[in-house]
Design a protein around this motif. Structure first.
Motif, PDB file in Angstrom:
ATOM      1  N   GLY A 152       0.203   8.778  13.485  1.00  0.00           N
ATOM      2  CA  GLY A 152       0.917   7.630  12.702  1.00  0.00           C
ATOM      3  C   GLY A 152      -0.722   7.174  11.129  1.00  0.00           C
ATOM      4  O   GLY A 152      -0.382   6.182  11.078  1.00  0.00           O
ATOM      5  N   LYS A 153      -1.456   7.873  11.590  1.00  0.00           N
ATOM      6  CA  LYS A 153      -3.207   8.175  10.286  1.00  0.00           C
ATOM      7  C   LYS A 153      -2.630   7.703   9.334  1.00  0.00           C
ATOM      8  O   LYS A 153      -1.885   9.246   9.439  1.00  0.00           O
ATOM      9  CB  LYS A 153      -4.020   8.364  11.453  1.00  0.00           C
ATOM     10  CG  LYS A 153      -4.962   6.764  12.501  1.00  0.00           C
ATOM     11  CD  LYS A 153      -5.456   8.020  13.030  1.00  0.00           C
ATOM     12  CE  LYS A 153      -6.545   6.857  14.433  1.00  0.00           C
ATOM     13  NZ  LYS A 153      -7.899   7.069  14.913  1.00  0.00           N
ATOM     14  N   THR A 154      -2.939   7.645   7.995  1.00  0.00           N
ATOM     15  CA  THR A 154      -3.004   7.940   6.375  1.00  0.00           C
ATOM     16  C   THR A 154      -3.920   9.051   6.787  1.00  0.00           C
ATOM     17  O   THR A 154      -5.241   8.767   6.901  1.00  0.00           O
ATOM     18  CB  THR A 154      -2.996   6.728   5.514  1.00  0.00           C
ATOM     19  OG1 THR A 154      -1.737   6.318   5.794  1.00  0.00           O
ATOM     20  CG2 THR A 154      -2.498   8.251   4.888  1.00  0.00           C
TER      21      THR A 154
END
Length: 71
Positions: free
Chosen positions: A32-34
């Motif tokens: 879920g990290k950018t």
């Protein structure tokens, strides 16, 4: 046909580094990290088989395109 062992060793190192970079990107995006494309600085997006015929992780421009198989 002869193989230059130094060139082969360099190719192996580059392949290993590329694989490890892709593995890191997949882990971060799936957590879920950018993560941004190193070429165009666009965010990378995960596409599942339900969303796209070509599942994987890619930027909008296509600079980064990591194909994934979902089982």
């Amino acid at each position: 046909m002869t193989i230059d062992l130094n060139q082969f060793a360099t190719l192996q190192k580059q392949s290993k580094a590329s694989f490890n970079d892709q593995k890191r990107i997949v882990k971060q995006v799936m957590a879920g990290k950018t993560v941004y494309c190193v070429q165009c600085q666009q965010p990378l997006t995960l596409y599942t088989p339900e969303q796209s015929e070509n599942s994987g992780i890619r930027c909008d421009k296509g600079c980064t395109d990591v194909a994934l198989d979902f089982c």
